[in-house]
Design an enzyme around this catalytic site. Structure first.
Site, mmCIF file in Angstrom:
data_model
loop_
_atom_site.group_PDB
_atom_site.id
_atom_site.type_symbol
_atom_site.label_atom_id
_atom_site.label_comp_id
_atom_site.label_asym_id
_atom_site.label_seq_id
_atom_site.Cartn_x
_atom_site.Cartn_y
_atom_site.Cartn_z
ATOM 1 N N PHE A 11 0.828 -1.208 0.000
ATOM 2 C CA PHE A 11 0.000 0.000 0.000
ATOM 3 C C PHE A 11 0.871 1.270 0.000
ATOM 4 O O PHE A 11 0.958 1.987 -1.008
ATOM 5 C CB PHE A 11 -0.922 -0.072 1.221
ATOM 6 C CG PHE A 11 -1.579 1.206 1.615
ATOM 7 C CD1 PHE A 11 -2.269 1.972 0.681
ATOM 8 C CD2 PHE A 11 -1.530 1.654 2.935
ATOM 9 C CE1 PHE A 11 -2.882 3.156 1.050
ATOM 10 C CE2 PHE A 11 -2.146 2.831 3.308
ATOM 11 C CZ PHE A 11 -2.816 3.588 2.378
ATOM 12 N N GLY A 36 1.317 -7.638 -0.612
ATOM 13 C CA GLY A 36 1.149 -6.642 -1.677
ATOM 14 C C GLY A 36 0.774 -7.319 -2.991
ATOM 15 O O GLY A 36 0.561 -8.533 -3.043
ATOM 16 N N ALA A 72 9.087 -3.107 3.826
ATOM 17 C CA ALA A 72 8.597 -4.495 3.873
ATOM 18 C C ALA A 72 8.425 -4.946 5.322
ATOM 19 O O ALA A 72 9.351 -4.848 6.130
ATOM 20 C CB ALA A 72 9.569 -5.420 3.155
ATOM 21 N N TYR A 138 5.007 -6.994 17.247
ATOM 22 C CA TYR A 138 5.255 -6.126 16.090
ATOM 23 C C TYR A 138 5.982 -4.837 16.530
ATOM 24 O O TYR A 138 7.010 -4.459 15.963
ATOM 25 C CB TYR A 138 3.909 -5.806 15.428
ATOM 26 C CG TYR A 138 3.920 -4.676 14.439
ATOM 27 C CD1 TYR A 138 4.553 -4.791 13.204
ATOM 28 C CD2 TYR A 138 3.260 -3.471 14.728
ATOM 29 C CE1 TYR A 138 4.535 -3.744 12.295
ATOM 30 C CE2 TYR A 138 3.237 -2.433 13.819
ATOM 31 C CZ TYR A 138 3.873 -2.572 12.603
ATOM 32 O OH TYR A 138 3.856 -1.531 11.699
ATOM 33 N N LYS A 142 9.818 -3.430 15.679
ATOM 34 C CA LYS A 142 10.071 -2.115 15.075
ATOM 35 C C LYS A 142 11.066 -1.324 15.934
ATOM 36 O O LYS A 142 11.982 -0.679 15.428
ATOM 37 C CB LYS A 142 8.766 -1.323 14.935
ATOM 38 C CG LYS A 142 7.823 -1.836 13.860
ATOM 39 C CD LYS A 142 8.335 -1.526 12.465
ATOM 40 C CE LYS A 142 7.338 -1.855 11.386
ATOM 41 N NZ LYS A 142 7.857 -1.710 10.036
ATOM 42 N N ASN A 167 -1.607 5.015 11.403
ATOM 43 C CA ASN A 167 -2.921 4.668 10.834
ATOM 44 C C ASN A 167 -3.159 5.299 9.470
ATOM 45 O O ASN A 167 -4.076 6.113 9.305
ATOM 46 C CB ASN A 167 -4.034 5.029 11.820
ATOM 47 C CG ASN A 167 -3.959 4.171 13.065
ATOM 48 O OD1 ASN A 167 -3.336 4.541 14.046
ATOM 49 N ND2 ASN A 167 -4.535 2.985 13.011
ATOM 50 N N VAL A 182 -8.154 -1.145 10.051
ATOM 51 C CA VAL A 182 -9.572 -1.179 10.427
ATOM 52 C C VAL A 182 -10.507 -0.633 9.331
ATOM 53 O O VAL A 182 -11.563 -1.211 9.077
ATOM 54 C CB VAL A 182 -9.777 -0.480 11.804
ATOM 55 C CG1 VAL A 182 -9.316 0.962 11.800
ATOM 56 C CG2 VAL A 182 -11.207 -0.554 12.247
ATOM 57 N N ARG A 206 -7.782 6.609 17.559
ATOM 58 C CA ARG A 206 -6.624 6.612 16.660
ATOM 59 C C ARG A 206 -6.734 7.855 15.783
ATOM 60 O O ARG A 206 -7.832 8.369 15.571
ATOM 61 C CB ARG A 206 -6.627 5.368 15.739
ATOM 62 C CG ARG A 206 -6.576 4.008 16.442
ATOM 63 C CD ARG A 206 -5.227 3.749 17.076
ATOM 64 N NE ARG A 206 -5.121 2.440 17.701
ATOM 65 C CZ ARG A 206 -5.446 2.153 18.964
ATOM 66 N NH1 ARG A 206 -5.926 3.100 19.749
ATOM 67 N NH2 ARG A 206 -5.280 0.943 19.449
HETATM 68 N N1 LIG Z 1 -0.291 1.546 7.005
HETATM 69 C C1 LIG Z 1 -0.069 2.024 8.221
HETATM 70 O O1 LIG Z 1 -0.951 2.593 8.849
HETATM 71 C C2 LIG Z 1 1.291 1.921 8.856
HETATM 72 C C3 LIG Z 1 1.471 2.522 10.101
HETATM 73 C C4 LIG Z 1 2.711 2.422 10.701
HETATM 74 C C5 LIG Z 1 3.746 1.767 10.071
HETATM 75 N N2 LIG Z 1 3.536 1.198 8.861
HETATM 76 C C6 LIG Z 1 4.657 0.496 8.234
HETATM 77 O O2 LIG Z 1 4.762 0.927 6.896
HETATM 78 C C7 LIG Z 1 5.194 -0.159 6.079
HETATM 79 C C8 LIG Z 1 4.244 -0.358 4.923
HETATM 80 O O3 LIG Z 1 2.954 -0.675 5.418
HETATM 81 P P1 LIG Z 1 1.708 -0.892 4.475
HETATM 82 O O4 LIG Z 1 0.527 -0.426 5.228
HETATM 83 O O5 LIG Z 1 1.982 -0.331 3.145
HETATM 84 O O6 LIG Z 1 1.641 -2.478 4.433
HETATM 85 P P2 LIG Z 1 1.534 -3.479 3.175
HETATM 86 O O7 LIG Z 1 1.308 -4.827 3.727
HETATM 87 O O8 LIG Z 1 0.554 -2.968 2.193
HETATM 88 O O9 LIG Z 1 2.978 -3.402 2.555
HETATM 89 C C9 LIG Z 1 4.051 -4.166 3.013
HETATM 90 C C10 LIG Z 1 4.679 -4.853 1.829
HETATM 91 O O10 LIG Z 1 5.801 -5.592 2.289
HETATM 92 C C11 LIG Z 1 5.821 -6.838 1.629
HETATM 93 N N3 LIG Z 1 6.542 -7.774 2.479
HETATM 94 C C12 LIG Z 1 6.173 -8.256 3.697
HETATM 95 N N4 LIG Z 1 7.099 -9.098 4.162
HETATM 96 C C13 LIG Z 1 8.083 -9.156 3.224
HETATM 97 C C14 LIG Z 1 9.313 -9.842 3.130
HETATM 98 N N5 LIG Z 1 9.728 -10.682 4.086
HETATM 99 N N6 LIG Z 1 10.079 -9.659 2.040
HETATM 100 C C15 LIG Z 1 9.685 -8.830 1.046
HETATM 101 N N7 LIG Z 1 8.521 -8.152 1.075
HETATM 102 C C16 LIG Z 1 7.731 -8.312 2.160
HETATM 103 C C17 LIG Z 1 4.368 -7.204 1.417
HETATM 104 O O11 LIG Z 1 4.186 -8.118 0.354
HETATM 105 C C18 LIG Z 1 3.749 -5.846 1.128
HETATM 106 O O12 LIG Z 1 3.719 -5.578 -0.251
HETATM 107 C C19 LIG Z 1 5.331 -1.345 7.008
HETATM 108 O O13 LIG Z 1 6.669 -1.449 7.412
HETATM 109 C C20 LIG Z 1 4.475 -1.003 8.182
HETATM 110 O O14 LIG Z 1 4.934 -1.617 9.353
HETATM 111 C C21 LIG Z 1 2.330 1.243 8.242
#
Ligand SMILES: NC(=O)c1ccc[n+]([C@@H]2O[C@H](COP(=O)([O-])OP(=O)(O)OC[C@H]3O[C@@H](n4cnc5c(N)ncnc54)[C@H](O)[C@@H]3O)[C@@H](O)[C@H]2O)c1
Length: 329
Positions: A11, A36, A72, A138, A142, A167, A182, A206
């Site tokens: 995303f 993804g 990732a 998790y 981090k 979020n 959510v 949130r």
């Molecule tokens: N979306 C949020 O609200 C949010 C909030 C805080 C932190 N984050 C962090 O931002 C980052 C992106 O989040 P997102 O919401 O886009 O999630 P997402 O799941 O859409 O994207 C994560 C991507 O990482 C890939 N991935 C997971 N494990 C992998 C691995 N071992 N090797 C290679 N690729 C892998 C998945 O296929 C996916 O495409 C993450 O690190 C997440 O922890 C997101």
């Protein structure tokens, strides 16, 4: 500039890749597609399908790269208690593989998307100067990566930025994952005629942040001198409770369903952040307000339709697993 984005099929990662390519950068995406989608990946990016746990592949992906954006991860806070081994292997060890490769390849800047989960139960709004107190596996992973980056800088001089998004929601979010995000979960359920399901009394709060407000700041963090070595919260400031959120999603989806409540789960009750630092350093501004963002996402969700939920095959721990996660299987 040559840039590697891990998680670039996800995303946030896919929007970031679009932005970086638009700015004229040469971008490689490393993603195992566990969360993804290939369709999300910009056609002008070089796509490497594989895991950050594959050391050989990671070394290849990092070769001659100037900047790494490391996104990732499997970001399911609540579920992480029940898949601890997977969580640490994927989110911590995978990150360590990348940090090793970054050191060995003299990467100029490493941007890590950490999470607000590092704060745990803490004084709200969460300020970057608070001592982290993560309460789930998790968040612990981090925080461990954050510390690794700080020490890596001290020992090897590698420059880094830690971004703690909060979020984030919007178009291309994986709405088929029943364990996280959510707003996407609510939308996916509503499209299947099922009501939003709220943990506990729904009074937990949130601050939800629309993706378009996040991406430019995340991208810029790699190039702004003042961001070097900093920890920066990134997202909206205004907290919303989950009851109100569910109402907004129902309205945007044009649904007459009524939310239902389940027993509470182990989670932080109030989690929202200060945004002063992101405003000052990254020029953050909330431009897309919650109802508008939800409406944009709802239009997209209705266009793509419901997604089949991807259910975890085998939980590592079944004890105290929320009952409806058990029946997902
Ligand atoms: N979306 C949020 O609200 C949010 C909030 C805080 C932190 N984050 C962090 O931002 C980052 C992106 O989040 P997102 O919401 O886009 O999630 P997402 O799941 O859409 O994207 C994560 C991507 O990482 C890939 N991935 C997971 N494990 C992998 C691995 N071992 N090797 C290679 N690729 C892998 C998945 O296929 C996916 O495409 C993450 O690190 C997440 O922890 C997101």
């Amino acid at each position: 500039m040559k840039i590697l984005v891990t998680g670039g099929a996800g995303f946030m990662g896919s929007h970031l890749v679009d932005y970086l390519i638009n700015e004229g950068n040469e971008v490689t995406v490393l993603d195992d597609l566990s969360g993804g989608f290939k369709d999300n990946v910009n056609k002008q990016a070089t796509f490497m399908k594989g895991s950050i746990n594959d050391v050989e592949l990671v070394n290849k992906a990092v070769d001659e790269v100037d900047v790494i954006f490391h996104l990732a991860a499997y970001a399911a806070e609540g579920l992480s208690h029940f898949i601890k081994h997977f969580n640490y292997e994927n989110n911590l060890i995978g990150s360590i593989n990348l940090i090793n490769a970054a050191i060995n390849n003299n990467v100029k800047r490493f941007v890590f998307t950490s999470s607000m989960a590092v704060y745990g139960t803490n004084q709200t709004p969460f300020d970057e100067s608070l001592t982290p107190n993560p309460e789930d596996s998790y968040g612990i992973s981090k925080y461990a990566v954050e510390r690794e980056l700080a020490i890596t800088h001290e020992l090897f001089g590698m420059k880094y930025v830690i971004i703690r998004p909060h979020n984030v929601y919007g178009v291309r979010q994986n709405i088929g994952d029943p364990y996280r995000n959510v707003i996407g979960i609510f939308m996916n359920r509503i499209m299947q005629g099922k009501p939003p399901r709220i943990y506990g009394d729904g009074e937990q709060t949130r601050a939800f942040s629309y993706i378009d407000d996040i991406v430019p700041c995340l991208a810029k963090s790699a190039f702004i001198r003042a961001a070097e070595g900093q920890i920066i919260n990134l997202g909206a400031a205004e907290p919303t409770n989950i009851n109100d959120l569910a109402e907004m999603v129902l309205r945007a989806m044009g649904s007459n369903l009524k939310s239902i409540h389940t027993p509470p789960r182990h989670e932080v009750k109030h989690a929202f952040c200060t945004i002063k630092k992101s405003e000052e350093i990254l020029g953050y501004k909330t431009k897309v307000h919650l109802m508008e963002g939800i409406q944009k996402m709802a239009e997209w969700a209705k266009r793509v339709g419901p997604r089949k939920s991807k259910v975890w095959e085998k939980y590592e721990v079944e004890k105290n697993l929320p009952s409806f996660w058990k029946v997902l299987k």
